[in-house]
Design a protein around this motif. Structure first.
Motif, PDB file in Angstrom:
ATOM      1  N   THR A  70       0.796  -1.128  -0.254  1.00  0.00           N
ATOM      2  CA  THR A  70      -0.066   0.298  -0.229  1.00  0.00           C
ATOM      3  C   THR A  70       0.959   1.613  -0.206  1.00  0.00           C
ATOM      4  N   GLY A  71       0.500   2.598  -1.200  1.00  0.00           N
ATOM      5  CA  GLY A  71       1.439   3.232  -0.929  1.00  0.00           C
ATOM      6  C   GLY A  71       3.121   4.066  -2.436  1.00  0.00           C
ATOM      7  N   GLN A  72       2.809   2.559  -2.896  1.00  0.00           N
ATOM      8  CA  GLN A  72       3.538   2.594  -3.610  1.00  0.00           C
ATOM      9  C   GLN A  72       3.560   3.194  -4.802  1.00  0.00           C
ATOM     10  N   SER A  73       3.932   2.897  -5.686  1.00  0.00           N
ATOM     11  CA  SER A  73       4.024   3.403  -6.769  1.00  0.00           C
ATOM     12  C   SER A  73       4.458   2.521  -8.133  1.00  0.00           C
ATOM     13  N   MET A  74       3.297   1.811  -9.007  1.00  0.00           N
ATOM     14  CA  MET A  74       4.500   1.773 -10.608  1.00  0.00           C
ATOM     15  C   MET A  74       3.622   2.424 -11.209  1.00  0.00           C
ATOM     16  N   THR A  75       3.925   1.627 -13.226  1.00  0.00           N
ATOM     17  CA  THR A  75       4.053   1.545 -13.953  1.00  0.00           C
ATOM     18  C   THR A  75       3.596   0.541 -15.032  1.00  0.00           C
ATOM     19  N   LEU A  76       2.690   0.464 -15.478  1.00  0.00           N
ATOM     20  CA  LEU A  76       2.478  -0.870 -16.177  1.00  0.00           C
ATOM     21  C   LEU A  76       2.307   0.008 -17.968  1.00  0.00           C
ATOM     22  N   LEU A  77       2.640  -1.073 -18.391  1.00  0.00           N
ATOM     23  CA  LEU A  77       3.695  -1.098 -19.981  1.00  0.00           C
ATOM     24  C   LEU A  77       2.545  -1.469 -21.121  1.00  0.00           C
ATOM     25  N   CYS A  78       2.011  -0.894 -22.411  1.00  0.00           N
ATOM     26  CA  CYS A  78       1.169  -1.732 -22.764  1.00  0.00           C
ATOM     27  C   CYS A  78       1.739  -1.127 -24.490  1.00  0.00           C
ATOM     28  N   ALA A  79       2.792  -2.456 -25.291  1.00  0.00           N
ATOM     29  CA  ALA A  79       2.361  -2.026 -26.707  1.00  0.00           C
ATOM     30  C   ALA A  79       1.781  -2.692 -27.629  1.00  0.00           C
ATOM     31  N   GLN A  80       2.398  -1.986 -28.875  1.00  0.00           N
ATOM     32  CA  GLN A  80       1.157  -2.361 -29.796  1.00  0.00           C
ATOM     33  C   GLN A  80       1.970  -2.560 -31.377  1.00  0.00           C
ATOM     34  N   ASP A  81       2.016  -3.418 -32.169  1.00  0.00           N
ATOM     35  CA  ASP A  81       2.597  -3.301 -32.773  1.00  0.00           C
ATOM     36  C   ASP A  81       1.841  -2.875 -34.595  1.00  0.00           C
ATOM     37  N   MET A  82       0.654  -3.159 -33.906  1.00  0.00           N
ATOM     38  CA  MET A  82      -0.059  -2.588 -35.443  1.00  0.00           C
ATOM     39  C   MET A  82      -1.198  -1.153 -35.940  1.00  0.00           C
ATOM     40  N   ASN A  83      -0.292  -0.559 -35.438  1.00  0.00           N
ATOM     41  CA  ASN A  83      -0.764   1.261 -35.421  1.00  0.00           C
ATOM     42  C   ASN A  83      -1.834   1.575 -35.222  1.00  0.00           C
ATOM     43  N   HIS A  84      -2.237   0.660 -34.554  1.00  0.00           N
ATOM     44  CA  HIS A  84      -3.876   1.451 -33.985  1.00  0.00           C
ATOM     45  C   HIS A  84      -3.773   2.999 -33.908  1.00  0.00           C
ATOM     46  N   ASP A 120     -10.555   7.238 -11.341  1.00  0.00           N
ATOM     47  CA  ASP A 120     -10.037   6.920  -9.669  1.00  0.00           C
ATOM     48  C   ASP A 120      -7.861   6.728  -9.486  1.00  0.00           C
ATOM     49  N   GLY A 121      -7.050   6.837  -8.553  1.00  0.00           N
ATOM     50  CA  GLY A 121      -6.241   6.995  -8.554  1.00  0.00           C
ATOM     51  C   GLY A 121      -5.222   6.428  -9.515  1.00  0.00           C
ATOM     52  N   TYR A 122      -5.438   6.660 -10.753  1.00  0.00           N
ATOM     53  CA  TYR A 122      -5.224   5.902 -12.474  1.00  0.00           C
ATOM     54  C   TYR A 122      -4.544   7.302 -12.867  1.00  0.00           C
ATOM     55  N   ASN A 123      -3.499   6.874 -13.286  1.00  0.00           N
ATOM     56  CA  ASN A 123      -3.370   8.198 -14.995  1.00  0.00           C
ATOM     57  C   ASN A 123      -2.187   7.640 -15.788  1.00  0.00           C
ATOM     58  N   LEU A 146       0.059   3.300 -17.987  1.00  0.00           N
ATOM     59  CA  LEU A 146      -1.083   2.674 -16.966  1.00  0.00           C
ATOM     60  C   LEU A 146      -0.591   3.534 -15.591  1.00  0.00           C
ATOM     61  N   GLY A 147      -0.784   4.379 -14.766  1.00  0.00           N
ATOM     62  CA  GLY A 147      -0.111   4.789 -13.354  1.00  0.00           C
ATOM     63  C   GLY A 147      -0.585   4.772 -11.981  1.00  0.00           C
ATOM     64  N   LEU A 148      -0.056   3.852 -10.831  1.00  0.00           N
ATOM     65  CA  LEU A 148      -0.936   4.102 -10.242  1.00  0.00           C
ATOM     66  C   LEU A 148       0.391   4.528  -8.937  1.00  0.00           C
ATOM     67  N   GLU A 149       0.016   5.607  -8.954  1.00  0.00           N
ATOM     68  CA  GLU A 149       1.019   6.734  -8.043  1.00  0.00           C
ATOM     69  C   GLU A 149       1.000   6.441  -6.417  1.00  0.00           C
TER      70      GLU A 149
END
Lengths: 111, 114
Positions: free
Chosen positions: A15-29, A62-65, A76-79
């Motif tokens: 609880t209280g830690q931060s992290m970032t989830l990464l999403c990558a797509q190669d379909m030029n969407h 809420d809670g995401y950036n 996607l970030g969780l502060e």
């Protein structure tokens, strides 16, 4: 032929830690989405993007950036993580024809 | 506002029998409708979609769905179920005049009994 790639696949936070989830797509969407999946709740839209440099709020922001600095990436970030953010997170991109392509998911536990 | 309802949390069908997974929707204007399937520990995979035209849409793995405008429904069907069809199925909708948001139902778990 990667499609949509999410990293990491699993993560445990305190609880209280931060992290970032990464999403990558190669379909030029242009369109990309972040959803969370919880038992009995189905998929709920957190944030989405209709193109590079744009972001918008979904149903449960809420809670995401998020950020879309490059067309192929949607972060996607969780502060300050909370136990209520324990969930499985899915990223998706959308083709011009409307079909969604999903990543394999990130299982996040917040203790 | 857009919404999707999948009234059954779980559907049980014997192998070889026909199956139906129900979906109703609410949108302003004409809908774009989709079905997706999720196998354990995997992301969702596209099955089929209705954009316009023929109300009966055929998709992957022998599935089909029928668009019924008067009943605002888009039920998923298959004539003969396989054990391998056991999975979680999601219906989704997008309004034709809203190019951004796609809303998913809560999902229906399909169990095919051998």
């Amino acid at each position: 032929n990667a499609g949509v790639t999410q990293t990491p696949k699993f993560r445990v936070l305190k609880t209280g830690q931060s992290m970032t989830l990464l999403c990558a797509q190669d379909m030029n969407h242009e369109y990309m989405y972040w959803y969370r999946q919880d038992p009995g709740m189905g998929l709920r839209l957190i944030h989405y993007s209709v193109g590079e440099g744009t972001t918008a709020k979904g149903e449960v922001p809420d809670g995401y950036n998020v950020s879309r600095l490059k067309k192929q990436n949607f972060l996607l970030g969780l502060e300050s993580a909370a136990p209520s953010q324990t969930s499985v997170y899915f990223c998706a991109s959308r083709s011009p024809g409307g079909t969604m392509f999903f990543g394999s998911g990130t299982q996040l536990s917040v203790l | 506002a857009q919404s999707v309802a999948q009234p059954e949390d779980q559907v049980n069908v014997a192998e070889g029998n026909p199956l139906t997974v129900k979906c109703t929707y609410s949108v302003s204007g004409n809908p774009y409708l989709f079905w997706y399937v999720q196998y354990p520990n995997r992301g969702l995979q596209f099955l089929l979609k209705y954009i316009t035209g023929d109300n009966l849409v055929k998709g992957s793995y022998g599935f089909e769905a029928e668009f019924n405008k008067s009943q605002t429904s888009f039920h998923l069907k298959k004539p003969s179920a396989l054990v391998s069809d056991s999975a979680l199925y999601f219906c989704a909708v997008r309004a034709q005049n809203r190019d951004d948001k796609i809303i998913f139902g809560k999902g229906t778990r399909l169990h095919i009994l051998p």
